[in-house]
Design a protein around this motif. Sequence first.
Motif: not given
Length: 328
Positions: A237-240, A290-296
């Motif tokens: 989740a870091a700046d990569l 949940p799918v809704s949290q995965a992007p973050f």
Amino acid sequence: MPSFYANPENAARTVAIVLFDRTKLIDVTGPLQVFNDARTASGARAYSISLLSECGGPVATDTGFALDTRPFSDSAAPDTLIVSGGQSALEAANSEGLRAFLAAMAGKCRRLGSICLGAFILARGGHLDGRRATTHWEDCAQLQQDFPDIDVREDSIYEQDHGIWTSAGVTAGIDMALAMVEEDLGRSEALRLARSLVLYVKRTGGQRQFSAALHQQMTSRGDRFDALVAEIRSDLAADLSVPRLADMARMSERSFSRLFTQEVGTSPAQFVEELRVDAACEALQRGDVPVSQAPFLFGFGNAERMRRAFQRRKGIAPSDYAARFGPP
């Protein structure tokens, strides 16, 4: 190990696994464990399993350990007949006795299958002509060249085409056995088995779609970026971004991008995307998020970026992936 695993509940479904000299041990014992552990709704054993060979008796596997078998002549047609694999399958494909047995059984068994290079044995007998099939990814091109009438799917874990099943290399035989159990007993039993054996009921991607980290380890020309990859994986989740990764590697952006692509075989941005998709897939399979949290949680930033990444890497939207491969 006995050649016949009797089912005291007299289950209707019988499974026979064909062995030959120096067959790969896990090609036999992997599916054997799946079928042995399967249970009906009443809790009874779902399968009776036998090990067969042309002459019967002990058959040495590639490990040197021998498995006891019954001869072909002493076997009635099973419900499911599976040919094991290993490098020696290429030699076994020349056995007239084995080919004759498979020809006699093909019209009587509900399912005929092979594991890994066992596909060459089925192919030699004409059982795969005009059908989709797979084998170990390293040998798919050879299978296609030797048998042009087969529709070889080199990236499949297993294939099923009108009752003929083939699986990719080694542990893919376990995936195929789980799929057979799901066909017979339903998804809930296949899931129970998968959890018991600490497996995925359906593995993500194809046989050549190794995790990005494993692919990096296999293809890298050195270990220059091993520490960086470990740091990337520790916080997806870091700046990569490329500037940030170059800074972490203590290199200029231009030199970092060039050397990383040269050594790892893919650009830094593509590599990070692969890692994020791999991690999100595993979490969605387990039902951890949940799918809704995965992007973050996995650094995509928003749902649309994750959707595009999944489409590029898996050919499917995250929500559809979770519905197909996640817990019921």
